[in-house]
Design a protein around this motif. Structure first.
Motif, PDB file in Angstrom:
ATOM      1  N   ASP A  90      49.270  -4.037  44.029  1.00 23.84           N
ATOM      2  CA  ASP A  90      49.654  -3.440  45.313  1.00 23.84           C
ATOM      3  C   ASP A  90      48.469  -2.872  46.100  1.00 23.84           C
ATOM      4  OD1 ASP A  90      52.742  -3.419  45.719  1.00 23.84           O
ATOM      5  OD2 ASP A  90      52.437  -2.971  43.605  1.00 23.84           O
ATOM      6  N   SER A  91      47.273  -3.274  45.749  1.00 29.01           N
ATOM      7  CA  SER A  91      46.100  -2.737  46.433  1.00 29.01           C
ATOM      8  C   SER A  91      45.033  -3.822  46.536  1.00 29.01           C
ATOM      9  CB  SER A  91      45.605  -1.510  45.654  1.00 29.01           C
ATOM     10  OG  SER A  91      44.543  -0.893  46.333  1.00 29.01           O
ATOM     11  N   MET A  92      43.772  -3.424  46.601  1.00 28.51           N
ATOM     12  CA  MET A  92      42.686  -4.413  46.710  1.00 28.51           C
ATOM     13  C   MET A  92      41.994  -4.558  45.349  1.00 28.51           C
ATOM     14  SD  MET A  92      39.906  -2.153  48.807  1.00 28.51           S
ATOM     15  CE  MET A  92      40.963  -0.871  49.472  1.00 28.51           C
ATOM     16  N   PRO A  93      41.328  -5.683  45.100  1.00 34.70           N
ATOM     17  CA  PRO A  93      40.575  -5.824  43.857  1.00 34.70           C
ATOM     18  C   PRO A  93      39.482  -4.755  43.735  1.00 34.70           C
ATOM     19  CG  PRO A  93      40.800  -7.954  44.933  1.00 34.70           C
ATOM     20  CD  PRO A  93      41.272  -6.910  45.913  1.00 34.70           C
ATOM     21  N   GLY A  94      39.157  -4.401  42.494  1.00 33.92           N
ATOM     22  CA  GLY A  94      38.228  -3.301  42.231  1.00 33.92           C
ATOM     23  C   GLY A  94      36.874  -3.450  42.898  1.00 33.92           C
ATOM     24  N   GLN A  95      36.341  -4.664  42.958  1.00 29.59           N
ATOM     25  CA  GLN A  95      35.016  -4.875  43.547  1.00 29.59           C
ATOM     26  C   GLN A  95      34.998  -4.471  45.029  1.00 29.59           C
ATOM     27  OE1 GLN A  95      32.409  -5.876  41.777  1.00 29.59           O
ATOM     28  NE2 GLN A  95      31.074  -7.257  42.909  1.00 29.59           N
ATOM     29  N   LEU A  96      36.111  -4.788  45.724  1.00 30.25           N
ATOM     30  CA  LEU A  96      36.202  -4.447  47.147  1.00 30.25           C
ATOM     31  C   LEU A  96      36.332  -2.933  47.314  1.00 30.25           C
ATOM     32  CD1 LEU A  96      36.332  -5.483  50.055  1.00 30.25           C
ATOM     33  CD2 LEU A  96      38.781  -5.879  49.759  1.00 30.25           C
ATOM     34  N   LYS A  97      37.110  -2.324  46.426  1.00 30.68           N
ATOM     35  CA  LYS A  97      37.255  -0.857  46.472  1.00 30.68           C
ATOM     36  C   LYS A  97      35.908  -0.200  46.193  1.00 30.68           C
ATOM     37  CE  LYS A  97      39.675   3.012  46.607  1.00 30.68           C
ATOM     38  NZ  LYS A  97      38.696   4.039  46.272  1.00 30.68           N
ATOM     39  N   ALA A  98      35.169  -0.735  45.206  1.00 27.74           N
ATOM     40  CA  ALA A  98      33.850  -0.179  44.875  1.00 27.74           C
ATOM     41  C   ALA A  98      32.929  -0.287  46.096  1.00 27.74           C
ATOM     42  CB  ALA A  98      33.244  -0.911  43.679  1.00 27.74           C
ATOM     43  N   PHE A  99      33.019  -1.428  46.809  1.00 28.96           N
ATOM     44  CA  PHE A  99      32.204  -1.610  48.020  1.00 28.96           C
ATOM     45  C   PHE A  99      32.512  -0.503  49.036  1.00 28.96           C
ATOM     46  CE2 PHE A  99      32.285  -3.201  52.404  1.00 28.96           C
ATOM     47  CZ  PHE A  99      30.944  -3.498  52.605  1.00 28.96           C
ATOM     48  N   PHE A 100      33.804  -0.269  49.308  1.00 26.31           N
ATOM     49  CA  PHE A 100      34.158   0.754  50.302  1.00 26.31           C
ATOM     50  C   PHE A 100      33.764   2.157  49.833  1.00 26.31           C
ATOM     51  CE2 PHE A 100      36.947  -2.450  52.344  1.00 26.31           C
ATOM     52  CZ  PHE A 100      36.485  -2.286  53.634  1.00 26.31           C
ATOM     53  N   ASP A 101      33.959   2.423  48.534  1.00 27.74           N
ATOM     54  CA  ASP A 101      33.551   3.744  48.020  1.00 27.74           C
ATOM     55  C   ASP A 101      32.066   3.968  48.282  1.00 27.74           C
ATOM     56  OD1 ASP A 101      36.109   4.103  47.085  1.00 27.74           O
ATOM     57  OD2 ASP A 101      35.631   3.840  44.961  1.00 27.74           O
ATOM     58  N   ARG A 102      31.288   2.930  48.036  1.00 24.27           N
ATOM     59  CA  ARG A 102      29.831   3.067  48.189  1.00 24.27           C
ATOM     60  C   ARG A 102      29.410   3.158  49.657  1.00 24.27           C
ATOM     61  NH1 ARG A 102      26.846   0.930  44.263  1.00 24.27           N
ATOM     62  NH2 ARG A 102      25.073   1.767  45.435  1.00 24.27           N
ATOM     63  N   CYS A 103      30.295   2.741  50.553  1.00 27.48           N
ATOM     64  CA  CYS A 103      29.971   2.844  51.993  1.00 27.48           C
ATOM     65  C   CYS A 103      29.918   4.294  52.457  1.00 27.48           C
ATOM     66  CB  CYS A 103      30.980   2.059  52.839  1.00 27.48           C
ATOM     67  SG  CYS A 103      30.637   0.286  52.829  1.00 27.48           S
ATOM     68  N   ILE A 104      30.363   5.230  51.615  1.00 23.38           N
ATOM     69  CA  ILE A 104      30.269   6.637  52.064  1.00 23.38           C
ATOM     70  C   ILE A 104      28.809   7.079  52.204  1.00 23.38           C
ATOM     71  CG2 ILE A 104      32.551   7.302  51.106  1.00 23.38           C
ATOM     72  CD1 ILE A 104      30.589   9.375  49.490  1.00 23.38           C
ATOM     73  N   ALA A 105      27.889   6.300  51.626  1.00 24.89           N
ATOM     74  CA  ALA A 105      26.460   6.606  51.830  1.00 24.89           C
ATOM     75  C   ALA A 105      26.081   6.464  53.308  1.00 24.89           C
ATOM     76  CB  ALA A 105      25.593   5.699  50.968  1.00 24.89           C
ATOM     77  N   GLY A 106      26.852   5.676  54.044  1.00 26.23           N
ATOM     78  CA  GLY A 106      26.594   5.509  55.484  1.00 26.23           C
ATOM     79  C   GLY A 106      27.109   6.688  56.297  1.00 26.23           C
ATOM     80  N   MET A 107      27.940   7.515  55.680  1.00 26.55           N
ATOM     81  CA  MET A 107      28.521   8.675  56.379  1.00 26.55           C
ATOM     82  C   MET A 107      27.594   9.883  56.268  1.00 26.55           C
ATOM     83  SD  MET A 107      32.477   8.854  55.171  1.00 26.55           S
ATOM     84  CE  MET A 107      33.696   7.649  55.660  1.00 26.55           C
ATOM     85  N   ALA A 108      27.854  10.856  57.127  1.00 28.60           N
ATOM     86  CA  ALA A 108      27.220  12.172  56.961  1.00 28.60           C
ATOM     87  C   ALA A 108      28.360  13.168  56.711  1.00 28.60           C
ATOM     88  CB  ALA A 108      26.435  12.521  58.209  1.00 28.60           C
ATOM     89  N   PRO A 109      28.078  14.295  56.084  1.00 22.21           N
ATOM     90  CA  PRO A 109      29.176  15.189  55.677  1.00 22.21           C
ATOM     91  C   PRO A 109      29.891  15.900  56.821  1.00 22.21           C
ATOM     92  CG  PRO A 109      27.033  16.130  55.075  1.00 22.21           C
ATOM     93  CD  PRO A 109      26.770  14.743  55.577  1.00 22.21           C
ATOM     94  N   TRP A 110      29.324  15.895  58.028  1.00 25.73           N
ATOM     95  CA  TRP A 110      29.863  16.725  59.123  1.00 25.73           C
ATOM     96  C   TRP A 110      31.245  16.253  59.565  1.00 25.73           C
ATOM     97  CZ3 TRP A 110      26.351  19.417  57.399  1.00 25.73           C
ATOM     98  CH2 TRP A 110      25.048  18.940  57.235  1.00 25.73           C
ATOM     99  N   PHE A 111      32.150  17.203  59.718  1.00 28.17           N
ATOM    100  CA  PHE A 111      33.541  16.896  60.055  1.00 28.17           C
ATOM    101  C   PHE A 111      33.778  16.815  61.564  1.00 28.17           C
ATOM    102  CE2 PHE A 111      34.505  19.199  55.890  1.00 28.17           C
ATOM    103  CZ  PHE A 111      34.655  18.019  55.183  1.00 28.17           C
ATOM    104  N   ALA A 112      34.812  16.084  61.919  1.00 28.31           N
ATOM    105  CA  ALA A 112      35.292  16.033  63.310  1.00 28.31           C
ATOM    106  C   ALA A 112      36.814  15.939  63.246  1.00 28.31           C
ATOM    107  CB  ALA A 112      34.710  14.829  64.020  1.00 28.31           C
ATOM    108  N   GLN A 113      37.469  16.149  64.397  1.00 31.62           N
ATOM    109  CA  GLN A 113      38.930  16.011  64.463  1.00 31.62           C
ATOM    110  C   GLN A 113      39.252  14.742  65.227  1.00 31.62           C
ATOM    111  OE1 GLN A 113      40.920  18.673  63.073  1.00 31.62           O
ATOM    112  NE2 GLN A 113      38.852  19.137  62.331  1.00 31.62           N
ATOM    113  N   ASP A 114      40.246  13.986  64.767  1.00 36.06           N
ATOM    114  CA  ASP A 114      40.653  12.816  65.549  1.00 36.06           C
ATOM    115  C   ASP A 114      41.652  13.249  66.635  1.00 36.06           C
ATOM    116  OD1 ASP A 114      43.161  13.051  64.400  1.00 36.06           O
ATOM    117  OD2 ASP A 114      42.983  11.285  63.122  1.00 36.06           O
TER     118      ASP A 114
END
Ligand SMILES: Cc1cc2nc3c(=O)[nH]c(=O)nc-3n(C[C@H](O)[C@H](O)[C@H](O)COP(=O)(O)O)c2cc1C
Length: 243
Positions: A90-114
């Motif tokens: 019911d979800s995505m394969p682990g390799q794809l999930k691992a890819f997205f998890d690792r994409c948090i390196a592209g983020m910065a910690p600062w918050f915003a509101q949508d």
């Protein structure tokens, strides 16, 4: 539009996901877009360790040395990220999930509101919209409920949107060589190609086209009978018997 297709199936080039991606990308290219495909299973993607070094000690740089920096570079200038993958539990394969998890390196910690006042990150490192092409083994379209919500939420979190989502139950039929199915499959792939054309021009998939793309390829009973017969055949071949 610059497009990157990420194939998240361990079956890679031989996958049902790739059959969908090929047709969609053909439409994108017909409309003038450019695109290449990455087979995620050919890359070394280790799991995020949750150390947050990429937000603190070495902004945007992960401590893990694998293929992720190379994959993140592939995202530069991409306007549309096509995610072609099979439904796994019911979800995505682990390799794809691992890819997205690792994409948090592209983020910065600062918050915003949508727009709804819900929190997300101000800087996400993901400038592209998503197109989701997912197929599964069960016969009903209802199996994509969780993944549909998941990608809508992920897109929100990455401060982007889902430009298109095409879900294909009965995915194993996409590579069927059964003669009677060929007109149906040809029509399906032509529709997917049309969807790629439309999405490249920045439009949503029209409702009538979307409805055709979601239609069952076979009646449920016929699909279940064919699937069971196919598994029985494989079992007896593997066991070297014909029971
Ligand atoms: C580990 C695993 C989990 C799966 N989970 C589901 C599932 O939750 N629902 C479903 O309908 N099919 C499930 N399937 C079947 C695949 O989605 C199906 O075989 C699909 O057509 C494979 O596509 P691919 O060739 O692109 O990899 C699963 C298959 C595997 C190997």
């Amino acid at each position: 539009m610059k497009t990157l297709v990420i194939n998240g199936s361990p079956r890679g080039r031989r996958s049902n996901s790739q059959r969908m991606a090929d047709a969609f990308l053909k439409g994108i290219k017909e409309a003038g877009g450019a695109g290449k495909t990455i087979f995620l299973w050919e890359y070394d993607i280790q799991h995020c360790r949750g150390c947050f070094s990429c937000w603190t000690k070495t902004p945007h740089v992960c401590v893990i040395q694998d293929d992720m920096p190379l994959l993140r570079r592939e995202l530069y200038g991409v306007a549309l990220l096509v995610l072609a993958f099979p439904l796994y539990v019911d979800s995505m394969p682990g390799q794809l999930k691992a890819f997205f998890d690792r994409c948090i390196a592209g983020m910065a910690p600062w918050f915003a509101q949508d727009e709804q006042g819900e929190t997300r990150h101000r800087e996400t490192g993901m400038a592209c919209r998503f197109a989701v092409l997912c197929n599964c083994g069960y016969p009903e379209q209802s199996h994509f409920q969780a993944v549909d919500l998941l990608f809508a939420r992920m897109a929100r979190n990455f401060n982007t949107t889902v430009a298109a989502a095409v879900y294909r139950s009965q995915g194993s039929l996409l590579q069927s060589e059964q003669e009677g199915l060929q007109p149906l499959l040809n029509a399906y792939f032509a529709d997917l190609q049309e969807a790629g054309r439309v999405v490249d021009s920045g439009q949503p998939i029209p409702a009538a086209l979307q409805a055709r793309l979601e239609q069952p390829l076979l009646a449920k009973e016929a699909y279940l009978a064919a699937a069971e017969a196919s598994w029985r055949r494989h079992r007896s071949i593997d066991a070297g018997s014909d029971d």
